[in-house]
Design a protein around this motif. Structure first.
Motif, PDB file in Angstrom:
ATOM      1  N   ARG A 131       0.664  -1.169  -0.140  1.00 59.58           N
ATOM      2  CA  ARG A 131       0.048  -0.043   0.035  1.00 59.58           C
ATOM      3  C   ARG A 131       0.791   1.441  -0.008  1.00 59.58           C
ATOM      4  O   ARG A 131       0.682   2.179  -0.755  1.00 59.58           O
ATOM      5  CB  ARG A 131      -0.897   0.116   1.083  1.00 59.58           C
ATOM      6  N   PHE A 132       1.917   1.084   0.845  1.00 59.35           N
ATOM      7  CA  PHE A 132       2.671   2.489   0.997  1.00 59.35           C
ATOM      8  C   PHE A 132       3.512   2.644  -0.466  1.00 59.35           C
ATOM      9  O   PHE A 132       3.480   3.794  -0.983  1.00 59.35           O
ATOM     10  CB  PHE A 132       3.699   2.345   1.951  1.00 59.35           C
ATOM     11  N   ALA A 133       3.962   1.603  -0.720  1.00 65.70           N
ATOM     12  CA  ALA A 133       4.626   1.587  -2.447  1.00 65.70           C
ATOM     13  C   ALA A 133       3.978   2.239  -3.306  1.00 65.70           C
ATOM     14  O   ALA A 133       4.380   2.711  -4.381  1.00 65.70           O
ATOM     15  CB  ALA A 133       5.268   0.355  -2.804  1.00 65.70           C
ATOM     16  N   THR A 134       2.550   1.772  -3.286  1.00 67.25           N
ATOM     17  CA  THR A 134       1.314   2.367  -4.449  1.00 67.25           C
ATOM     18  C   THR A 134       1.176   3.695  -4.098  1.00 67.25           C
ATOM     19  O   THR A 134       1.323   4.611  -4.901  1.00 67.25           O
ATOM     20  CB  THR A 134       0.247   1.282  -4.216  1.00 67.25           C
ATOM     21  N   GLN A 135       1.025   4.000  -2.828  1.00 68.51           N
ATOM     22  CA  GLN A 135       0.585   5.735  -2.338  1.00 68.51           C
ATOM     23  C   GLN A 135       1.632   6.404  -2.951  1.00 68.51           C
ATOM     24  O   GLN A 135       1.381   7.537  -3.403  1.00 68.51           O
ATOM     25  CB  GLN A 135       0.094   5.586  -1.097  1.00 68.51           C
ATOM     26  N   LEU A 136       2.911   6.079  -2.639  1.00 70.47           N
ATOM     27  CA  LEU A 136       4.026   7.013  -2.641  1.00 70.47           C
ATOM     28  C   LEU A 136       4.701   6.796  -3.910  1.00 70.47           C
ATOM     29  O   LEU A 136       5.597   7.721  -4.276  1.00 70.47           O
ATOM     30  CB  LEU A 136       5.109   6.766  -1.436  1.00 70.47           C
ATOM     31  N   ASN A 137       4.348   5.989  -4.794  1.00 71.24           N
ATOM     32  CA  ASN A 137       5.035   5.517  -5.997  1.00 71.24           C
ATOM     33  C   ASN A 137       6.538   5.048  -5.594  1.00 71.24           C
ATOM     34  O   ASN A 137       7.379   5.646  -6.478  1.00 71.24           O
ATOM     35  CB  ASN A 137       4.855   6.493  -7.067  1.00 71.24           C
ATOM     36  N   GLY A 165      -0.156  -1.298  -7.329  1.00 69.79           N
ATOM     37  CA  GLY A 165      -0.149  -2.045  -6.103  1.00 69.79           C
ATOM     38  C   GLY A 165      -0.672  -3.751  -6.505  1.00 69.79           C
ATOM     39  O   GLY A 165      -0.344  -4.586  -5.715  1.00 69.79           O
ATOM     40  N   PHE A 166      -1.678  -3.875  -7.259  1.00 69.48           N
ATOM     41  CA  PHE A 166      -2.083  -5.164  -7.696  1.00 69.48           C
ATOM     42  C   PHE A 166      -0.916  -5.992  -8.482  1.00 69.48           C
ATOM     43  O   PHE A 166      -0.974  -7.296  -8.324  1.00 69.48           O
ATOM     44  CB  PHE A 166      -3.558  -4.878  -8.520  1.00 69.48           C
ATOM     45  N   VAL A 167      -0.191  -5.418  -9.233  1.00 73.17           N
ATOM     46  CA  VAL A 167       0.849  -5.990  -9.796  1.00 73.17           C
ATOM     47  C   VAL A 167       1.683  -6.614  -8.736  1.00 73.17           C
ATOM     48  O   VAL A 167       2.254  -7.849  -8.865  1.00 73.17           O
ATOM     49  CB  VAL A 167       1.644  -5.097 -10.788  1.00 73.17           C
ATOM     50  N   ASP A 168       2.170  -5.881  -7.531  1.00 76.30           N
ATOM     51  CA  ASP A 168       2.815  -6.230  -6.571  1.00 76.30           C
ATOM     52  C   ASP A 168       2.212  -7.348  -5.792  1.00 76.30           C
ATOM     53  O   ASP A 168       2.888  -8.405  -5.436  1.00 76.30           O
ATOM     54  CB  ASP A 168       3.343  -5.170  -5.762  1.00 76.30           C
ATOM     55  N   LEU A 169       0.952  -7.081  -5.646  1.00 71.99           N
ATOM     56  CA  LEU A 169       0.229  -8.335  -4.757  1.00 71.99           C
ATOM     57  C   LEU A 169       0.440  -9.543  -5.497  1.00 71.99           C
ATOM     58  O   LEU A 169       0.339 -10.698  -4.876  1.00 71.99           O
ATOM     59  CB  LEU A 169      -1.181  -7.850  -4.629  1.00 71.99           C
ATOM     60  N   HIS A 170       0.167  -9.542  -6.918  1.00 65.47           N
ATOM     61  CA  HIS A 170       0.121 -10.882  -7.700  1.00 65.47           C
ATOM     62  C   HIS A 170       1.556 -11.313  -7.756  1.00 65.47           C
ATOM     63  O   HIS A 170       1.857 -12.547  -7.600  1.00 65.47           O
ATOM     64  CB  HIS A 170      -0.320 -10.408  -9.040  1.00 65.47           C
ATOM     65  N   ARG A 171       2.739 -10.669  -7.898  1.00 65.93           N
ATOM     66  CA  ARG A 171       4.154 -10.856  -7.915  1.00 65.93           C
ATOM     67  C   ARG A 171       4.409 -11.640  -6.852  1.00 65.93           C
ATOM     68  O   ARG A 171       5.111 -12.654  -6.868  1.00 65.93           O
ATOM     69  CB  ARG A 171       5.115  -9.781  -8.375  1.00 65.93           C
ATOM     70  N   CYS A 172       4.107 -11.155  -5.609  1.00 65.00           N
ATOM     71  CA  CYS A 172       4.602 -11.911  -4.397  1.00 65.00           C
ATOM     72  C   CYS A 172       3.761 -12.741  -3.652  1.00 65.00           C
ATOM     73  O   CYS A 172       3.966 -13.643  -2.920  1.00 65.00           O
ATOM     74  CB  CYS A 172       4.878 -10.771  -3.140  1.00 65.00           C
ATOM     75  N   GLY A 173       2.552 -13.283  -4.566  1.00 58.98           N
ATOM     76  CA  GLY A 173       1.549 -14.349  -4.252  1.00 58.98           C
ATOM     77  C   GLY A 173       0.556 -14.103  -3.393  1.00 58.98           C
ATOM     78  O   GLY A 173      -0.300 -14.953  -2.927  1.00 58.98           O
ATOM     79  N   LEU A 174       0.408 -12.777  -2.722  1.00 57.78           N
ATOM     80  CA  LEU A 174      -0.582 -12.424  -1.758  1.00 57.78           C
ATOM     81  C   LEU A 174      -1.885 -12.418  -2.701  1.00 57.78           C
ATOM     82  O   LEU A 174      -3.168 -12.919  -1.999  1.00 57.78           O
ATOM     83  CB  LEU A 174      -0.238 -11.079  -1.220  1.00 57.78           C
TER      84      LEU A 174
END
Length: 475
Positions: free
Chosen positions: A181-187, A229-238
């Motif tokens: 979430r922080f990575a997405t909010q802050l880019n 955020g959804f790409v990161d969620l997907h990449r890490c398996g969450l």
């Protein structure tokens, strides 16, 4: 990001509330620091009214002393079981907590808490950029304490844990969602070792309540570019654990040399498109779910290739279960998302053909007050790389919007509802609620929507009597 010296920080904290906190802390002989998000946002020049204060000692004591200094306009709430207190004053919320250290058991994210030092408190923070502390005591007012080089991570746009990320995420798995979430909010980018720990600990998210997951997902949804955020969620398996229906779209099948598009990345493109035109959280959820039924509806047809017939209807049927599992509200918001998922192909079908008055009237009747949001979703759904085809769709959408505007100007709700209702039909033909009544009502409805007869009593009555006679129904 703005580089700030201790003198700069002292100047930025030169506000009545911070000087009064300083005075209260000094009078009690306690060390006192503003910490976390408020400090981070000072450097990022983001406005914030939520202030977290760590006290080496009793946070409740300083909160009570502050309330007395601020007078009657200040409101205090004390949570003695947690050793915290909140003071609200002129739109500010100041949270006081004693410095603490934490330890965790494997099956719970609730820590065992002990009193600690500032160092202990910074060690327990989730990310280096949230572990920054600025002293409020008068002798050191404005002095930055940054043991994990959080300032450098802010400069570099990096999300990283202060200590071992495996321990950080295993202790409290909600931090994994907060990380993304922080990575997405802050880019920002997630540091490699931290991201690898997300992958290793993804299964731990199962101990987190749906309500907490929902809260973080909604915050990701409300960012400028939630696809990140959804790409990161997907990449890490969450994402596979949280929303497997979405990850199931990440597949491209080829048969006889013909492939369909990747509907996962298409969905994220549509979501980002919607975010450029609307701040509505629920329209964004509709965008995320608009093609959710494609996996279950996918078929191969030798004549035309891959098909996804009725994916909108199948997707709409899936929405309630997804909302229930994610603890999203099962009220009008869910119904709204379900309706938009169900209807999202209708404007596209109209725009792919001649735009008829009848089709537009039926669309407006079915979409009702949500028609404008539906049109935003459908325009966002035009992601074709064929610019000629894309422009044709958008031009036809302009015609659809024009016709919708004309209908709404004429009070469409009255215009599209036959002036003879079901009660009158039952009374006229001495019928009880039944299939026959429904058929007669639908006949009138279709005639009005298709503009075959004016929505006036005399022509509708003639049509009604004709249909009743054909059905063998007598007055």
């Amino acid at each position: 990001m703005k580089l700030l010296t201790n003198a700069d920080l002292a100047r930025l904290l030169d506000k009545d509330i911070f000087h009064k906190i300083s005075s209260a802390a000094d009078s009690l002989g306690l060390e006192c620091y503003v910490v976390g998000g408020y400090v981070r946002d000072l450097f990022l020049e983001r406005p914030s009214n939520d202030i977290d204060v760590v006290v080496v000692g009793s946070g409740i004591q300083i909160a009570d002393a502050l309330r007395k200094e601020l007078g009657r306009k200040a409101k205090i709430t004390v949570f003695r079981n947690f050793g915290t207190a909140q003071v609200k004053y002129k739109g500010l919320e100041v949270e006081f907590v004693g410095a603490r250290k934490e330890s965790y058991s494997h099956d719970s994210r609730k820590p065992i808490v002990e009193n600690g030092t500032l160092e202990d408190d910074q060690n327990r923070r989730d990310f280096t950029i949230n572990a920054l502390a600025v002293c409020l005591n008068s002798e050191r007012f404005g002095e930055l304490v940054d043991p994990f080089y959080g300032i450098e991570d802010l400069e570099d746009g990096i999300i990283r844990t202060p200590l071992d990320p495996d321990i950080t995420f295993s202790d409290d798995p909600l931090r994994m969602l907060r990380c993304i979430r922080f990575a997405t909010q802050l880019n920002f980018m997630i540091e490699d070792e931290t991201f690898e720990a997300l992958e290793r600990n993804a299964e731990r998210i199962r101990i987190i309540s749906g309500e907490r997951i929902e809260e973080e997902l909604n915050k990701i949804m409300m960012t400028k570019t939630p696809s990140k955020g959804f790409v990161d969620l997907h990449r890490c398996g969450l994402l596979q654990i949280i929303l497997p229906e979405l990850t199931a779209l990440d597949i491209v099948e080829t048969r006889n040399g013909r492939a369909h598009k990747n509907n996962f990345y298409h969905t994220l493109e549509v979501l980002d498109n919607v975010c450029r035109t609307s701040d509505s959280l629920w329209l964004r959820w509709a965008a995320l779910m608009h093609d959710i039924g494609k996996t279950r509806s996918k078929r191969w047809d030798n004549a035309i290739g891959w098909t996804f017939h009725n994916h909108n209807y199948i997707g709409a049927k899936m929405v309630p279960d997804i909302f229930r599992r994610l603890k999203l509200p099962m009220d009008s918001k869910m119904k709204y998302v379900q309706k938009l998922v169900d209807l999202h192909m209708r404007p596209i079908a109209i725009a792919d053909d001649e735009v008829t008055d009848s089709a537009v009237r039926r669309l407006l009747n079915d979409a009702g007050d949500d028609i404008d949001d539906l049109m935003l979703l459908c325009e966002a759904d035009i992601t074709s790389k064929n610019q000629v085809r894309k422009q044709r769709f958008l031009e036809n959408f302009r015609i659809v919007r024009s016709k919708l505007h004309d209908l709404k100007e004429k009070d469409y709700k009255r215009l599209l509802q036959p002036c003879i209702d079901g009660n009158e039909i039952m009374e006229m033909f001495h019928l009880k609620p039944s299939r026959e009544v429904g058929t007669l009502k639908q006949t009138l409805k279709d005639a009005v929507l298709d503009n075959k007869v004016p929505n006036e009593r005399e022509p509708l009555m003639a049509l009604l009597l004709e249909k009743a006679k054909a059905m063998g129904i007598n007055q």
